[in-house]
Design a protein around this motif. Sequence first.
Motif, PDB file in Angstrom:
ATOM      1  N   LEU A   1      -2.081 121.158  27.415  1.00  0.00           N
ATOM      2  CA  LEU A   1      -0.917 121.515  26.605  1.00  0.00           C
ATOM      3  C   LEU A   1      -0.741 120.558  25.434  1.00  0.00           C
ATOM      4  O   LEU A   1      -0.473 120.973  24.303  1.00  0.00           O
ATOM      5  N   ASP A   2      -0.873 119.258  25.682  1.00  0.00           N
ATOM      6  CA  ASP A   2      -0.630 118.274  24.627  1.00  0.00           C
ATOM      7  C   ASP A   2      -1.751 118.238  23.599  1.00  0.00           C
ATOM      8  O   ASP A   2      -1.498 118.089  22.400  1.00  0.00           O
ATOM      9  N   ALA A   3      -2.989 118.359  24.043  1.00  0.00           N
ATOM     10  CA  ALA A   3      -4.119 118.239  23.124  1.00  0.00           C
ATOM     11  C   ALA A   3      -4.448 119.553  22.433  1.00  0.00           C
ATOM     12  O   ALA A   3      -4.820 119.564  21.253  1.00  0.00           O
ATOM     13  N   LEU A   4      -4.292 120.669  23.151  1.00  0.00           N
ATOM     14  CA  LEU A   4      -4.758 121.957  22.630  1.00  0.00           C
ATOM     15  C   LEU A   4      -3.657 122.997  22.468  1.00  0.00           C
ATOM     16  O   LEU A   4      -3.853 123.995  21.773  1.00  0.00           O
ATOM     17  N   GLY A   5      -2.536 122.805  23.122  1.00  0.00           N
ATOM     18  CA  GLY A   5      -1.477 123.800  23.033  1.00  0.00           C
ATOM     19  C   GLY A   5      -1.754 125.038  23.861  1.00  0.00           C
ATOM     20  O   GLY A   5      -1.156 126.090  23.619  1.00  0.00           O
ATOM     21  N   ILE A   6      -2.640 124.961  24.832  1.00  0.00           N
ATOM     22  CA  ILE A   6      -2.959 126.081  25.716  1.00  0.00           C
ATOM     23  C   ILE A   6      -3.049 125.573  27.150  1.00  0.00           C
ATOM     24  O   ILE A   6      -3.089 124.356  27.387  1.00  0.00           O
ATOM     25  N   LEU A   7      -3.099 126.522  28.111  1.00  0.00           N
ATOM     26  CA  LEU A   7      -3.300 126.163  29.510  1.00  0.00           C
ATOM     27  C   LEU A   7      -4.785 126.109  29.825  1.00  0.00           C
ATOM     28  O   LEU A   7      -5.587 126.804  29.195  1.00  0.00           O
ATOM     29  N   PRO A   8      -5.161 125.327  30.831  1.00  0.00           N
ATOM     30  CA  PRO A   8      -6.536 125.467  31.342  1.00  0.00           C
ATOM     31  C   PRO A   8      -6.651 126.806  32.068  1.00  0.00           C
ATOM     32  O   PRO A   8      -5.662 127.330  32.582  1.00  0.00           O
ATOM     33  N   THR A   9      -7.829 127.367  32.099  1.00  0.00           N
ATOM     34  CA  THR A   9      -8.026 128.567  32.914  1.00  0.00           C
ATOM     35  C   THR A   9      -7.914 128.173  34.379  1.00  0.00           C
ATOM     36  O   THR A   9      -8.015 126.986  34.730  1.00  0.00           O
ATOM     37  N   GLY A  10      -7.721 129.179  35.231  1.00  0.00           N
ATOM     38  CA  GLY A  10      -7.640 128.888  36.656  1.00  0.00           C
ATOM     39  C   GLY A  10      -8.888 128.209  37.178  1.00  0.00           C
ATOM     40  O   GLY A  10      -8.816 127.260  37.973  1.00  0.00           O
ATOM     41  N   SER A  11     -10.050 128.670  36.713  1.00  0.00           N
ATOM     42  CA  SER A  11     -11.308 128.075  37.188  1.00  0.00           C
ATOM     43  C   SER A  11     -11.474 126.659  36.658  1.00  0.00           C
ATOM     44  O   SER A  11     -11.982 125.782  37.370  1.00  0.00           O
ATOM     45  N   GLU A  12     -11.069 126.399  35.412  1.00  0.00           N
ATOM     46  CA  GLU A  12     -11.145 125.033  34.863  1.00  0.00           C
ATOM     47  C   GLU A  12     -10.267 124.085  35.671  1.00  0.00           C
ATOM     48  O   GLU A  12     -10.681 122.971  36.004  1.00  0.00           O
ATOM     49  N   ALA A  13      -9.054 124.524  35.963  1.00  0.00           N
ATOM     50  CA  ALA A  13      -8.129 123.676  36.713  1.00  0.00           C
ATOM     51  C   ALA A  13      -8.650 123.402  38.117  1.00  0.00           C
ATOM     52  O   ALA A  13      -8.636 122.255  38.586  1.00  0.00           O
ATOM     53  N   LYS A  14      -9.126 124.445  38.789  1.00  0.00           N
ATOM     54  CA  LYS A  14      -9.598 124.275  40.156  1.00  0.00           C
ATOM     55  C   LYS A  14     -10.829 123.380  40.221  1.00  0.00           C
ATOM     56  O   LYS A  14     -10.933 122.494  41.083  1.00  0.00           O
ATOM     57  N   ARG A  15     -11.745 123.587  39.277  1.00  0.00           N
ATOM     58  CA  ARG A  15     -12.962 122.767  39.255  1.00  0.00           C
ATOM     59  C   ARG A  15     -12.619 121.296  39.022  1.00  0.00           C
ATOM     60  O   ARG A  15     -13.185 120.403  39.638  1.00  0.00           O
ATOM     61  N   PHE A  16     -11.666 121.033  38.131  1.00  0.00           N
ATOM     62  CA  PHE A  16     -11.261 119.652  37.833  1.00  0.00           C
ATOM     63  C   PHE A  16     -10.610 119.012  39.055  1.00  0.00           C
ATOM     64  O   PHE A  16     -10.928 117.876  39.425  1.00  0.00           O
ATOM     65  N   VAL A  17      -9.693 119.732  39.683  1.00  0.00           N
ATOM     66  CA  VAL A  17      -8.967 119.180  40.826  1.00  0.00           C
ATOM     67  C   VAL A  17      -9.918 118.878  41.984  1.00  0.00           C
ATOM     68  O   VAL A  17      -9.775 117.864  42.682  1.00  0.00           O
ATOM     69  N   GLU A  18     -10.893 119.724  42.194  1.00  0.00           N
ATOM     70  CA  GLU A  18     -11.813 119.546  43.315  1.00  0.00           C
ATOM     71  C   GLU A  18     -12.931 118.553  43.026  1.00  0.00           C
ATOM     72  O   GLU A  18     -13.636 118.131  43.944  1.00  0.00           O
ATOM     73  N   SER A  19     -13.094 118.162  41.778  1.00  0.00           N
ATOM     74  CA  SER A  19     -14.133 117.202  41.431  1.00  0.00           C
ATOM     75  C   SER A  19     -13.817 115.818  41.996  1.00  0.00           C
ATOM     76  O   SER A  19     -12.660 115.379  41.999  1.00  0.00           O
ATOM     77  N   GLU A  20     -14.839 115.116  42.425  1.00  0.00           N
ATOM     78  CA  GLU A  20     -14.668 113.756  42.955  1.00  0.00           C
ATOM     79  C   GLU A  20     -15.201 112.702  41.990  1.00  0.00           C
ATOM     80  O   GLU A  20     -15.327 111.532  42.355  1.00  0.00           O
ATOM     81  N   ASP A  21     -15.477 113.096  40.769  1.00  0.00           N
ATOM     82  CA  ASP A  21     -15.971 112.167  39.761  1.00  0.00           C
ATOM     83  C   ASP A  21     -14.860 111.195  39.371  1.00  0.00           C
ATOM     84  O   ASP A  21     -13.803 111.616  38.886  1.00  0.00           O
ATOM     85  N   PRO A  22     -15.036 109.892  39.548  1.00  0.00           N
ATOM     86  CA  PRO A  22     -13.976 108.932  39.205  1.00  0.00           C
ATOM     87  C   PRO A  22     -13.682 108.864  37.708  1.00  0.00           C
ATOM     88  O   PRO A  22     -12.628 108.373  37.296  1.00  0.00           O
ATOM     89  N   GLU A  23     -14.585 109.353  36.874  1.00  0.00           N
ATOM     90  CA  GLU A  23     -14.398 109.319  35.423  1.00  0.00           C
ATOM     91  C   GLU A  23     -13.942 110.670  34.874  1.00  0.00           C
ATOM     92  O   GLU A  23     -13.989 110.904  33.672  1.00  0.00           O
ATOM     93  N   LYS A  24     -13.519 111.561  35.757  1.00  0.00           N
ATOM     94  CA  LYS A  24     -13.265 112.935  35.306  1.00  0.00           C
ATOM     95  C   LYS A  24     -12.116 113.038  34.299  1.00  0.00           C
ATOM     96  O   LYS A  24     -12.130 113.912  33.428  1.00  0.00           O
ATOM     97  N   ARG A  25     -11.123 112.168  34.367  1.00  0.00           N
ATOM     98  CA  ARG A  25     -10.008 112.268  33.426  1.00  0.00           C
ATOM     99  C   ARG A  25     -10.445 111.873  32.015  1.00  0.00           C
ATOM    100  O   ARG A  25     -10.125 112.564  31.048  1.00  0.00           O
ATOM    101  N   SER A  26     -11.160 110.784  31.881  1.00  0.00           N
ATOM    102  CA  SER A  26     -11.617 110.377  30.545  1.00  0.00           C
ATOM    103  C   SER A  26     -12.622 111.375  29.986  1.00  0.00           C
ATOM    104  O   SER A  26     -12.628 111.668  28.781  1.00  0.00           O
ATOM    105  N   LYS A  27     -13.463 111.946  30.846  1.00  0.00           N
ATOM    106  CA  LYS A  27     -14.416 112.949  30.390  1.00  0.00           C
ATOM    107  C   LYS A  27     -13.699 114.222  29.948  1.00  0.00           C
ATOM    108  O   LYS A  27     -14.083 114.852  28.952  1.00  0.00           O
ATOM    109  N   LEU A  28     -12.647 114.590  30.669  1.00  0.00           N
ATOM    110  CA  LEU A  28     -11.870 115.761  30.269  1.00  0.00           C
ATOM    111  C   LEU A  28     -11.240 115.544  28.897  1.00  0.00           C
ATOM    112  O   LEU A  28     -11.282 116.440  28.033  1.00  0.00           O
ATOM    113  N   ILE A  29     -10.680 114.369  28.680  1.00  0.00           N
ATOM    114  CA  ILE A  29     -10.048 114.068  27.388  1.00  0.00           C
ATOM    115  C   ILE A  29     -11.060 114.190  26.260  1.00  0.00           C
ATOM    116  O   ILE A  29     -10.788 114.791  25.210  1.00  0.00           O
TER     117      ILE A  29
END
Length: 790
Positions: A284-312
């Motif tokens: 919402l803050d960076a793009l003004g849109i929602l993540p798709t359901g699959s994007e959100a689910k894939r991110f939440v289920e990921s165990e990558d410790p760097e996933k937040r910085s990579k998402l940004i």
Amino acid sequence: MQRCLVRPDGHAWKMRGILILLICAVGKFAPQSLWAQSHDQSFPLVRFQIEVEAVLSKAGCNMGACHGNLNGKGGFKLSLRGQDPGDDYQWLMKEHGSRRLNLFEPAQSLILQKPTSGVSHQGGTRFRTDSLEYSILSRWLQAGAPGPEPNAIRVTGLSVTPEDSVIRQPKDSVQLQVLAKFSDGSTADVTALAVYEPSNLVSEVSHEGLVRRLKNGESTIGVRFLEHQLAIRVAFMPRTSRKRIRFPESSNYVDDLIFAKLDKLGIQPSEITNDSEFIRRAFLDALGILPTGSEAKRFVESEDPEKRSKLIDSLLARPEFSDRWALIWSDLLRNEEKVLDSQGVEVYHQWIRNSFEQGKPLDQFVRELIVATGSTYDVPTANYWRANRAPDVRAETTARTFLGIRLQCAKCHNHPFDRWTQDDYYDWATLFSGINYEEVGKNERSDKFDKNEFIGEQIVRYEFKEEYTNARTKAPATPRFLGDSSLTQPVDRSRLEVLAQWLTSADNRWFVKSQVNRIWYHIMGRGLVEPVDDLRVTNPPVNSALLEALATEFVDAGFDVRHLVRQIMNSTSYQLSSTPNMTNVEDQQNFSRAIVKRLDAEVLLDAQNQAIGVPAKFNGYELGLRAGQIPGVRKVKWRKETPSSGDLFLATFGKPDRMMACECERSNETTLNQAFFLVSDKGIGERMNEEKSQVRQLAESELSDSEVVELIYWKTLSRAPSHAEHLFAVHYLANTERVFAGLSIGDSGRRKNKLAAEAIDGSVRSQDRLSNIQDLTWALLNAKEFVFRH
């Protein structure tokens, strides 16, 4: 050296005052004393432009609501806040036969009788006969009421101590001390004659500068003496054990500086937000849109410790980032159809968007706007001047948008809350006086009564003719930068180039800080300075050190917007939860938790469309354009064509008309009209019923109700439903509550469990499945969790 200031009754200010009193008594500073120690001693000379004007300000006589009004009050006029001592003296001495001053019997002067209520006074009692104010005016009258001296010493600055206070219970007050600096190098304690203006209802300030707690929180106290003013912050906090406060790990200097202030205040930041809330907020803050359901689910289920910085990093590389900032700057640059016409709006928006797509440094972006001349169709940036058609409008808009300076007040009088004088205003405004327009072809305006409307191409030229007239002096103004007299260029087109160079210089801290503050505002939900375009000495940032650090970082990064956004979003502070704790539940400004705010009109509508899978319609645009991608405000006037549901939604939810170059024109307030709009069939209901609607496709699919519920939650709220939410939703889709209602008490327990299991595994399917899925989707689209950014 320091002058001595004590009350007329002889009592000094605490121990410091006693010491100064003793020094004054032996005569070391007596020749420079501003005010005497008692009525019994011989008084030093009282000067009109300092002591008398200070009394008029302290008593409120020269405020805008009183005699400082443009037309005065009760037949008596003063300059606003004493900006012109010469005029004030003339009005006092000569207006109405000098009836306000009685030099033979000073005590009978109206200037003493009215404020003490010796005679009827509409303004009420302003001071007593035993006050310092009365003593000063009385002594001035006894001395023959001398006027302002042309070469007298003047005030050059103020200092206030303490500058920044944290007051913990049970203590509930702090005494301010105000020192004035004079042109002869001396100083004076002017605490008793300074004017104090608290910014909110957290505190109150006594006549003598004692700040008292009204409730817990932070307050900014404006301090003014004559034309000089500054502000200090006072925080009244509950009694807490700072040893118990624990801070999450800092990610960068943003956290270091935010946590340092929170530690000082005794505020515990909220916990780090969960992955579902983070990905939703980041999109919402960076793009003004929602993540798709699959994007959100894939991110939440990921165990990558760097996933937040990579998402940004991935978000900042997406084209929607440019769409988002094109929308923000289209608001600020007044990109709308009334003045620019539709074609001008299109080319202007495209230039703005391309600038962010190319990663153009923000200083270059602004320079290209300032120096632009030529066709408003061929040179998109020329539309900046087309939208601002008079020298005063150009001056005010440029100062506000690029420097964070609100100049409007200084057009009629010296700015009451900032350093700017009328001369500053007109000297700045005359820099913009040489811009003229040539109309190409005939104006095809559709409203002959609207003088601002112009449909067609225009040529913007810089053709200097004469300087803008100073309304105070009635003479041509002298071209000069704000707070800077360095403009020495000849009067020709190069003036715009010199202006652009000065305006966007890395040394121009107004420019750098105002742009940093705006970027921070759009990512964090609140500026370090609020309002975001009002950087002035009496409105200091909530965290000065952080604003300075961000400004330095921005310059070092070459004015790269993405770089600064990345720094902010990677901070722990950005990733805090919006859920408050016991210590930060009242904190609204120190970023101890994420700020909850309603989504912008375009963002909310696009989020709805994304969840439904059907775009909204906007008159004049092809179907499929997102609300956040619309170049202007209203391509087709409503009187020419019935507004579409998308156009009505944007107007209802606060999309600005872009008549002002101000973030304040956009409204994120919730209204009853918005509630009616959300629950009506107009818009959401229509789109959910369309054949291409993903809601209809889900209803017609072979997916079980359980799977449908999961998908809807991920699409709308970017998370999985809780167990209770899941069970309720599945029952609702299967209409099992009707079956439950028909069961007898005896078999309800085992029978209900069996029906619940059948509903979850999909063996029970309702005949009203489409209607029920629409209801569930509608409910989630209207949920606070969907409508607000957390």
